[in-house]
Design a protein around this motif. Structure first.
Motif, PDB file in Angstrom:
ATOM      1  N   ASP A 103      -8.271  79.824 -60.816  1.00 53.45           N
ATOM      2  CA  ASP A 103      -8.739  79.541 -59.459  1.00 53.45           C
ATOM      3  C   ASP A 103      -9.690  78.345 -59.447  1.00 53.45           C
ATOM      4  OD1 ASP A 103      -7.220  81.461 -58.285  1.00 53.45           O
ATOM      5  OD2 ASP A 103      -8.875  82.822 -57.819  1.00 53.45           O
ATOM      6  N   ALA A 104     -10.552  78.225 -60.459  1.00 52.75           N
ATOM      7  CA  ALA A 104     -11.460  77.084 -60.532  1.00 52.75           C
ATOM      8  C   ALA A 104     -10.674  75.774 -60.647  1.00 52.75           C
ATOM      9  CB  ALA A 104     -12.424  77.251 -61.708  1.00 52.75           C
ATOM     10  N   ARG A 105      -9.643  75.769 -61.495  1.00 47.01           N
ATOM     11  CA  ARG A 105      -8.787  74.581 -61.635  1.00 47.01           C
ATOM     12  C   ARG A 105      -8.068  74.280 -60.325  1.00 47.01           C
ATOM     13  NH1 ARG A 105      -7.715  76.368 -66.522  1.00 47.01           N
ATOM     14  NH2 ARG A 105      -5.801  77.416 -65.956  1.00 47.01           N
ATOM     15  N   LEU A 106      -7.583  75.305 -59.665  1.00 48.31           N
ATOM     16  CA  LEU A 106      -6.876  75.145 -58.399  1.00 48.31           C
ATOM     17  C   LEU A 106      -7.806  74.539 -57.333  1.00 48.31           C
ATOM     18  CD1 LEU A 106      -4.147  75.780 -57.022  1.00 48.31           C
ATOM     19  CD2 LEU A 106      -5.122  77.968 -56.352  1.00 48.31           C
ATOM     20  N   LEU A 107      -9.032  74.965 -57.296  1.00 48.79           N
ATOM     21  CA  LEU A 107      -9.993  74.429 -56.339  1.00 48.79           C
ATOM     22  C   LEU A 107     -10.333  72.957 -56.625  1.00 48.79           C
ATOM     23  CD1 LEU A 107     -12.212  77.569 -56.069  1.00 48.79           C
ATOM     24  CD2 LEU A 107     -11.222  76.386 -54.111  1.00 48.79           C
ATOM     25  N   ALA A 108     -10.382  72.603 -57.887  1.00 43.66           N
ATOM     26  CA  ALA A 108     -10.655  71.205 -58.236  1.00 43.66           C
ATOM     27  C   ALA A 108      -9.503  70.330 -57.804  1.00 43.66           C
ATOM     28  CB  ALA A 108     -10.893  71.072 -59.745  1.00 43.66           C
TER      29      ALA A 108
END
Length: 105
Positions: free
Chosen positions: A100-105
């Protein structure tokens, strides 16, 4: 001559005890305790005017948003419903904090 620089982009998945941050330029993931003192130290270490996207999670994202904004970072708060549908639209099946962190970036 103008030198173009791109801001550092960070995606953050927020939970009660910790945040998981993905820094796009370095392609690294960090786990940071979700308390004001630790968050403040971590945010100060980021390049000036970083772009930070995080998912609104109950009240647990508020400290990160307030501190980052006070330090001059660009903060984008993303609705969990929209993030979920975006994840589906690109065919990502995994639902983990680092993903999710990668997706948000």
């Amino acid at each position: 001559m103008t030198i173009l620089t791109s801001p550092t982009v960070i995606g953050i998945d927020v939970a009660k005890a910790e945040i998981v941050a993905y820094r796009e330029d370095m392609q690294t993931t960090q786990h940071i305790n979700n308390d004001r003192e630790t968050l403040g130290r971590w945010l100060k270490a980021l390049p000036a005017q970083s772009s930070i996207a995080l998912e609104a999670t109950s009240i647990y994202h508020l400290d990160t948003v307030e501190l980052a904004h006070e330090m001059g970072h660009r903060v984008y708060v993303v609705d969990a419903y929209r993030l979920s549908h975006y994840r589906e639209s690109i065919g990502q099946r995994a639902k983990t904090d680092p993903c999710d962190a990668r997706l948000l970036a």
